[in-house]
Design an enzyme around this catalytic site. Structure first.
Site, PDB file in Angstrom:
ATOM      1  N   ARG A   1      12.648  -6.564   5.208  1.00  0.00           N
ATOM      2  CA  ARG A   1      12.581  -5.601   4.702  1.00  0.00           C
ATOM      3  C   ARG A   1      13.741  -4.528   5.486  1.00  0.00           C
ATOM      4  NH1 ARG A   1       6.601  -2.527   4.473  1.00  0.00           N
ATOM      5  NH2 ARG A   1       6.937  -2.536   6.704  1.00  0.00           N
TER       6      ARG A   1
ATOM      7  N   ARG B   1       1.066  -8.709  13.644  1.00  0.00           N
ATOM      8  CA  ARG B   1       0.648  -7.851  13.041  1.00  0.00           C
ATOM      9  C   ARG B   1      -0.385  -8.269  11.910  1.00  0.00           C
ATOM     10  NH1 ARG B   1       5.525  -5.098  10.642  1.00  0.00           N
ATOM     11  NH2 ARG B   1       4.191  -4.253   9.227  1.00  0.00           N
TER      12      ARG B   1
ATOM     13  N   ARG C   1      -9.146   0.033  10.316  1.00  0.00           N
ATOM     14  CA  ARG C   1      -8.706  -1.284  10.571  1.00  0.00           C
ATOM     15  C   ARG C   1      -9.690  -2.108  11.197  1.00  0.00           C
ATOM     16  NH1 ARG C   1      -2.388  -1.825  10.356  1.00  0.00           N
ATOM     17  NH2 ARG C   1      -2.115   0.169   9.604  1.00  0.00           N
TER      18      ARG C   1
ATOM     19  N   ARG D   1      12.640  -1.793  10.557  1.00  0.00           N
ATOM     20  CA  ARG D   1      11.277  -1.098  11.465  1.00  0.00           C
ATOM     21  C   ARG D   1      11.437  -2.123  12.544  1.00  0.00           C
ATOM     22  NH1 ARG D   1       5.951   0.154   8.394  1.00  0.00           N
ATOM     23  NH2 ARG D   1       5.033  -0.919  10.329  1.00  0.00           N
TER      24      ARG D   1
ATOM     25  N   LYS E   1       0.779  -1.380   0.054  1.00  0.00           N
ATOM     26  CA  LYS E   1      -0.037  -0.036  -0.038  1.00  0.00           C
ATOM     27  C   LYS E   1       0.709   1.219   0.087  1.00  0.00           C
ATOM     28  CE  LYS E   1      -2.174  -0.502   3.952  1.00  0.00           C
ATOM     29  NZ  LYS E   1      -1.655  -1.538   4.536  1.00  0.00           N
TER      30      LYS E   1
HETATM   31  P1  ADP Z   1       1.531  -2.270   9.026  1.00  0.00           P
HETATM   32  O1  ADP Z   1       2.124  -2.647   7.638  1.00  0.00           O
HETATM   33  O2  ADP Z   1       1.919  -3.267  10.094  1.00  0.00           O
HETATM   34  O3  ADP Z   1       0.004  -2.231   8.989  1.00  0.00           O
HETATM   35  P2  ADP Z   1       1.674   0.315   9.595  1.00  0.00           P
HETATM   36  O4  ADP Z   1       2.808   1.477   9.401  1.00  0.00           O
HETATM   37  O5  ADP Z   1       0.325   0.977   8.674  1.00  0.00           O
HETATM   38  O6  ADP Z   1       2.111  -1.034   9.377  1.00  0.00           O
HETATM   39  O7  ADP Z   1       1.180   0.385  11.086  1.00  0.00           O
HETATM   40  C1  ADP Z   1       2.228   0.237  12.279  1.00  0.00           C
HETATM   41  C2  ADP Z   1       1.522   0.191  13.336  1.00  0.00           C
HETATM   42  O8  ADP Z   1       0.728   1.303  13.574  1.00  0.00           O
HETATM   43  C3  ADP Z   1       0.350  -0.997  13.560  1.00  0.00           C
HETATM   44  O9  ADP Z   1       0.819  -2.323  13.835  1.00  0.00           O
HETATM   45  C4  ADP Z   1      -0.532  -0.554  14.640  1.00  0.00           C
HETATM   46  O10 ADP Z   1       0.065  -0.677  15.998  1.00  0.00           O
HETATM   47  C5  ADP Z   1      -0.667   1.142  14.448  1.00  0.00           C
HETATM   48  N1  ADP Z   1      -1.590   1.354  13.539  1.00  0.00           N
HETATM   49  C6  ADP Z   1      -1.523   1.952  12.420  1.00  0.00           C
HETATM   50  N2  ADP Z   1      -2.941   2.288  11.721  1.00  0.00           N
HETATM   51  C7  ADP Z   1      -3.598   2.060  12.838  1.00  0.00           C
HETATM   52  C8  ADP Z   1      -5.049   2.098  12.909  1.00  0.00           C
HETATM   53  N3  ADP Z   1      -5.887   2.187  12.041  1.00  0.00           N
HETATM   54  N4  ADP Z   1      -5.635   1.414  14.066  1.00  0.00           N
HETATM   55  C9  ADP Z   1      -4.894   0.977  15.054  1.00  0.00           C
HETATM   56  N5  ADP Z   1      -3.682   0.774  14.946  1.00  0.00           N
HETATM   57  C10 ADP Z   1      -2.891   1.566  13.812  1.00  0.00           C
END
Ligand code: ADP
Ligand code: ZN
Length: 214
Positions: free
Chosen positions: A127, A171, A88, A160, A13
């Site tokens: 990554r 995750r 989410r 990361r 994404k």
């Molecule tokens: P991923 O590819 O794991 O989804 P992101 O960078 O999008 O990576 O998100 C990393 C972390 O940030 C998630 O594992 C969560 O802890 C938090 N996070 C991101 N977006 C949300 C959301 N919409 N609701 C709750 N937690 C979120």
């Protein structure tokens, strides 16, 4: 135009959103980046979110939704934006629908970037990122010339904190549990297009553009 990009962690994404941002001029709203910025700056929000982030758990809805609402009221989102990493779960979905409706707006299109789970684990676990120039590498598909060093600027590469294998599995689990209800919600509104994210980024980008233009 308000667009939601849905995809499990590792679906690509972020790569696609950066491209669309350039092509369509849509502001990019990504909750993962907003959390990382808050954690790095040690804000109150960052301090509260960090334990969840580090464990690969969802940050609680009150924190996430509050942060999102503040973001979409910024001027660059006035006429549209692209949501990446949000919503989410259903509570987040409903909060976003309501906030847009209150302003006489709505989500116009939703694209699900679909990738098989095995492939996601493979992608996420290898990554590496350059902290200086933001270049992205992968042990298997795009390794740097010299292990651990950025080809472009020579900086030491980092992983990361939540890309470690155990955290990656968590995750994925958390996000798979919620994804189907989001897909059902947007399909029920006739807004959903699914694209095959298991191919090279160019091919995925072409399908995404088609989905958003059509
Ligand atoms: P991923 O590819 O794991 O989804 P992101 O960078 O999008 O990576 O998100 C990393 C972390 O940030 C998630 O594992 C969560 O802890 C938090 N996070 C991101 N977006 C949300 C959301 N919409 N609701 C709750 N937690 C979120
Ligand atoms: Zn670099």
């Amino acid at each position: 135009m308000f667009v939601v990009l849905l995809g499990l962690p590792g679906a690509g994404k972020g790569t696609q959103a950066a491209r669309l941002k350039k092509d369509l001029g849509l502001a990019h709203v990504t909750t993962g980046d907003l959390f990382r910025q808050n954690i790095a700056a040690e804000t109150e929000l960052g301090r509260k979110a960090k334990p969840y982030y580090d464990a690969g758990e969802l940050v609680p809805n009150d924190l996430t939704i509050g942060m999102l609402l503040e973001r979409i009221h910024q001027p660059d989102c006035a006429s549209g934006c692209m949501f990446d990493g949000y919503p989410r779960n259903m509570e987040q979905t409903v909060a976003l629908d309501q906030a847009l409706a209150a302003a006489g707006k709505q989500i116009d299109r939703v694209v699900y970037v679909e990738v098989a789970e095995d492939e996601l684990v493979r992608r996420l676990s290898g990554r590496w990122l350059c902290p200086r120039c933001a270049a992205i590498y992968h042990d298997l598909s795009a390794p740097p010339a010299k292990a651990g060093v950025c080809d472009k600027c020579g900086s030491e590469l980092t992983q990361r904190s939540d890309d470690k294998p155990d955290i990656v599995r968590n995750r994925l689990k958390v996000n798979i549990e919620n994804m189907q209800s989001l897909l059902d919600h947007y399909a029920g509104q006739d807004k959903l297009t699914t694209v095959d994210g298991g191919r090279d980024p160019e091919a995925v980008a072409a399908d995404l553009r088609k989905a958003l233009e059509g």
